[in-house]
Design a protein around this motif. Structure first.
Motif, short mmCIF file in Angstrom:
data_model
loop_
_atom_site.label_atom_id
_atom_site.label_comp_id
_atom_site.label_asym_id
_atom_site.label_seq_id
_atom_site.Cartn_x
_atom_site.Cartn_y
_atom_site.Cartn_z
N UNK A 6 7.66 10.28 -8.95
CA UNK A 6 7.51 9.24 -7.94
C UNK A 6 7.30 9.88 -6.57
N UNK A 7 7.99 10.97 -6.30
CA UNK A 7 7.81 11.70 -5.04
C UNK A 7 6.40 12.27 -4.91
N UNK A 8 5.87 12.77 -6.02
CA UNK A 8 4.49 13.28 -6.02
C UNK A 8 3.53 12.14 -5.69
N UNK A 13 -0.13 9.53 -2.00
CA UNK A 13 -0.52 8.28 -1.34
C UNK A 13 -0.44 8.44 0.18
N UNK A 14 0.56 9.16 0.67
CA UNK A 14 0.66 9.39 2.11
C UNK A 14 -0.53 10.21 2.61
N UNK A 15 -0.92 11.22 1.84
CA UNK A 15 -2.11 12.00 2.19
C UNK A 15 -3.35 11.11 2.21
N UNK A 50 3.25 4.66 5.83
CA UNK A 50 4.54 4.63 5.14
C UNK A 50 4.54 3.53 4.08
N UNK A 51 4.05 2.35 4.41
CA UNK A 51 4.01 1.25 3.46
C UNK A 51 3.12 1.57 2.27
N UNK A 52 1.97 2.17 2.53
CA UNK A 52 1.04 2.56 1.48
C UNK A 52 1.70 3.57 0.53
N UNK A 53 2.36 4.56 1.10
CA UNK A 53 3.00 5.60 0.30
C UNK A 53 4.16 5.05 -0.52
#
Length: 97
Positions: A6-8, A13-15, A50-53
């Motif tokens: 999930x962190x990956x 997604x943040x990138x 942040x929301x997207x990630x």
């Protein structure tokens, strides 16, 4: 393992959101997903990223809950494609191709 994957997904997604922001901000590219563009236009960039990630992290955890680790691996692998594509687009628009 589910939190690591999930962190990956969150990181990828943040990138993706960051690269999307710089591409849209510079006017060099357009967003092809109307839902993402709609949200991007209505939120401050940092909140959008942040929301997207976090949304991708939640989707990853839900995928794990219903389908197990293979779903998370697939989502993480699929999350890499937009990052690569967006970087390629930005590099091509920068070089004038």
């Amino acid at each position: 393992m589910e939190l690591v994957l999930a962190g990956v997904s969150v990181f990828l997604a943040f990138l993706d959101a960051t690269i999307t922001h710089f591409g849209l901000k510079g006017g060099r590219v357009e967003e092809s997903n109307p839902a993402v563009l709609w949200v991007y236009q209505r939120l401050p960039p940092a909140l959008f990223m942040v929301l997207f990630a976090l949304t991708h992290g939640v989707i990853s955890l839900v995928g794990f809950h219903f389908f197990g680790p293979p779903a998370q691996w697939g989502l993480a692998a699929a999350g890499l494609a937009p990052v690569i594509w967006n970087v390629c687009l930005l590099l091509r628009t920068r070089s004038g191709r």
